[in-house]
Write an enzyme that holds these catalytic residues in place. Sequence first.
Site, PDB file in Angstrom:
ATOM      1  N   LYS A   1       0.850  -1.198   0.000  1.00  0.00           N
ATOM      2  CA  LYS A   1       0.000   0.000   0.000  1.00  0.00           C
ATOM      3  C   LYS A   1       0.884   1.246   0.000  1.00  0.00           C
ATOM      4  O   LYS A   1       1.466   1.603   1.018  1.00  0.00           O
ATOM      5  CB  LYS A   1      -0.905   0.047   1.238  1.00  0.00           C
ATOM      6  CG  LYS A   1      -1.929   1.170   1.126  1.00  0.00           C
ATOM      7  CD  LYS A   1      -2.380   1.712   2.458  1.00  0.00           C
ATOM      8  CE  LYS A   1      -1.697   2.971   2.899  1.00  0.00           C
ATOM      9  NZ  LYS A   1      -1.707   4.125   2.010  1.00  0.00           N
TER      10      LYS A   1
ATOM     11  N   GLU B   1       9.020  16.841  15.683  1.00  0.00           N
ATOM     12  CA  GLU B   1       9.290  16.748  14.249  1.00  0.00           C
ATOM     13  C   GLU B   1       8.397  17.741  13.494  1.00  0.00           C
ATOM     14  O   GLU B   1       7.200  17.804  13.736  1.00  0.00           O
ATOM     15  CB  GLU B   1       9.003  15.326  13.745  1.00  0.00           C
ATOM     16  CG  GLU B   1       9.331  15.160  12.281  1.00  0.00           C
ATOM     17  CD  GLU B   1       9.109  13.734  11.778  1.00  0.00           C
ATOM     18  OE1 GLU B   1       7.991  13.226  11.913  1.00  0.00           O
ATOM     19  OE2 GLU B   1      10.069  13.136  11.260  1.00  0.00           O
TER      20      GLU B   1
ATOM     21  N   GLU C   1       9.710   2.155  11.011  1.00  0.00           N
ATOM     22  CA  GLU C   1      10.689   3.240  10.804  1.00  0.00           C
ATOM     23  C   GLU C   1       9.912   4.538  10.891  1.00  0.00           C
ATOM     24  O   GLU C   1       9.117   4.841  10.001  1.00  0.00           O
ATOM     25  CB  GLU C   1      11.359   3.110   9.429  1.00  0.00           C
ATOM     26  CG  GLU C   1      12.287   1.927   9.285  1.00  0.00           C
ATOM     27  CD  GLU C   1      13.461   1.973  10.227  1.00  0.00           C
ATOM     28  OE1 GLU C   1      13.808   3.069  10.726  1.00  0.00           O
ATOM     29  OE2 GLU C   1      14.020   0.908  10.503  1.00  0.00           O
TER      30      GLU C   1
ATOM     31  N   VAL D   1       1.240   7.087  13.810  1.00  0.00           N
ATOM     32  CA  VAL D   1       0.623   5.965  13.090  1.00  0.00           C
ATOM     33  C   VAL D   1       1.350   4.661  13.428  1.00  0.00           C
ATOM     34  O   VAL D   1       0.721   3.609  13.599  1.00  0.00           O
ATOM     35  CB  VAL D   1       0.597   6.226  11.558  1.00  0.00           C
ATOM     36  CG1 VAL D   1       0.128   4.985  10.817  1.00  0.00           C
ATOM     37  CG2 VAL D   1      -0.294   7.411  11.230  1.00  0.00           C
ATOM     38  N   GLY D   2       2.668   4.733  13.582  1.00  0.00           N
ATOM     39  CA  GLY D   2       3.447   3.544  13.934  1.00  0.00           C
ATOM     40  C   GLY D   2       2.963   2.919  15.235  1.00  0.00           C
ATOM     41  O   GLY D   2       2.854   1.691  15.345  1.00  0.00           O
TER      42      GLY D   2
ATOM     43  N   GLY E   1       6.707   5.610   8.394  1.00  0.00           N
ATOM     44  CA  GLY E   1       5.791   6.750   8.470  1.00  0.00           C
ATOM     45  C   GLY E   1       5.946   7.447   9.809  1.00  0.00           C
ATOM     46  O   GLY E   1       7.005   7.378  10.441  1.00  0.00           O
ATOM     47  N   SER E   2       4.877   8.093  10.245  1.00  0.00           N
ATOM     48  CA  SER E   2       4.962   8.890  11.466  1.00  0.00           C
ATOM     49  C   SER E   2       4.936   8.005  12.720  1.00  0.00           C
ATOM     50  O   SER E   2       4.408   6.893  12.695  1.00  0.00           O
ATOM     51  CB  SER E   2       3.789   9.869  11.513  1.00  0.00           C
ATOM     52  OG  SER E   2       2.577   9.139  11.490  1.00  0.00           O
TER      53      SER E   2
END
Length: 495
Positions: free
Chosen positions: A175, A385, A250, A232-233, A228-229
């Site tokens: 995806k 970030e 990551e 979300v991780g 990703g962020s």
Amino acid sequence: MARAFQNYIAGAWTNAANGKTFENRNPANWNEVLGTFPNSDKADVSRAVEAASAVFNEWRLTPAPKRGDILKRVGDLMTQHKESIAREMTREMGKVLVETRGDVQEGIDTAYYAASEGRRLFGHTAPSELRNKFNMSIQVPIGVAGVITPWNFPMAIPTWKIFPALVCGNAIVFKPATDTPATGTRLVELLVEAGLPAGVINLVHGGGTGVGMPLVEHPKVRAISFTGSTQVGKTISAAATNTLKRVSLELGGKNAQIVMADADVDLAMEGVLWGAFGTTGQRCTATSRLILHEKIHDSFLSALIKRAEKLRLGDGLEANTEIGPLVNQSQVDTVESYVKIGKDEGAKLETGGERYTEGACKNGFFYRPTIFSGVKPDMRIAKEEIFGPVLSVIKIKSLDEAIAVLNDTRYGLSSSIYTRDVNAAFRAIRDIEAGITYINGPTIGAEAHMPFGGVKETGNGHREGGWQVYEFFTETKTVYVDYSGRLQRAQIDNQ
Ligand code: NAD
């Protein structure tokens, strides 16, 4: 008429079962629609997982060197089409052509590394504690792996995951990010052209909730590789716990470059300009903090401001552009909110701090390179970030203070120190809390054959790239061969 892209499931190009689509636009010119893509949901994910599951056994039994041969052909095809892939990527996510060419090159390097790994995938042998017995470990595929990727390296990051996963013998459901679905499609087209059997790679377009989460939750998916962020991780990590699947994360970064008083300041200047403003600051390894020794602070800062103000913003396809747009409106909103936060916290806005709308740039998401000085380590702009062209400059008095400031963040991806003192360099290597440390180089510049990843809230301990990612995409099977012809009991018969 913009091209209507499709999913790729079980070897066939297909629309989303619900018939819905979303648009992909050029961030340098939002009026330009690049294509429409399936806005898929759980039904498409299920079909894709079933397709991958169905072919896994055959793919698992294909000799690894043969699997590697396909990746060699993918590398050749990417080399052949490098320029057109790079141009399409610039139109889709904005970064300048020289950088999108680099993004493709990273994919090529990863393909050739993966191709050769098909002839290694080493296990171990070790002596047995018993006579006439042989011990070894072998690496075996896991099964169906889900790959979920961000938009900032639309080719490189998917290849970091997909190529090793394939050479290890796994089947994939991929995806890509909704901001870069065309590059994701191009990658799958090349894999198909290279001869990957139907069902081994499946592509499902769509959002995080509609496609990403059903993939994470699917019981037949045995591994998820996500970049990703951090936010979300964490959601993915929690959701994957129910099915106890293996997850590689990551995530975000708040990377810093230290410049000591003895540094080659010209070199350090080139490093911070590239690190902070390359890819418009939208790299997980971007230099977001500059930690300057007090002896050089004022002169370095004033020279840096002058250089940053000369950087040329524009469409990444134009030859002399140095800084492209941010990827979308939401990134602009984030950057604007952090510029306000920085001002409210009392940092000094030295330059930038506003959108850039001259000429044709008025139709895109351009933002001026922005520098804050007088930043204190406890300010939010020093800790969180931002993922945009915003640099926070922090003044320090000593190496110990520099390292303490650098470490004072919840992230730990990349780091850099400029110094001519070898003792200082080795102390930094030892004491900096990060997955990557550069000596006399900027915070960006990963090479495909080296492990890549971070500590603390940047990840969950896995690494991409290099030899380590092949461990993530395989299970270790321990094998004992007893050729004594009798029952030998470990820990009992040999005491
Ligand atoms: P994001 O987390 O918003 O999205 C990443 C991917 O996850 C996208 O494909 C998205 O559709 C999907 N997703 C979103 N919500 C989901 C959910 N609930 N379940 C499953 N999937 C979901 O990140 P982004 O904005 O695309 O990328 C920027 C972030 O990525 C930054 O934080 C950056 O630091 C990080 N990043 C990290 C690395 C690294 O290697 N550490 C590299 C590049 C980018």
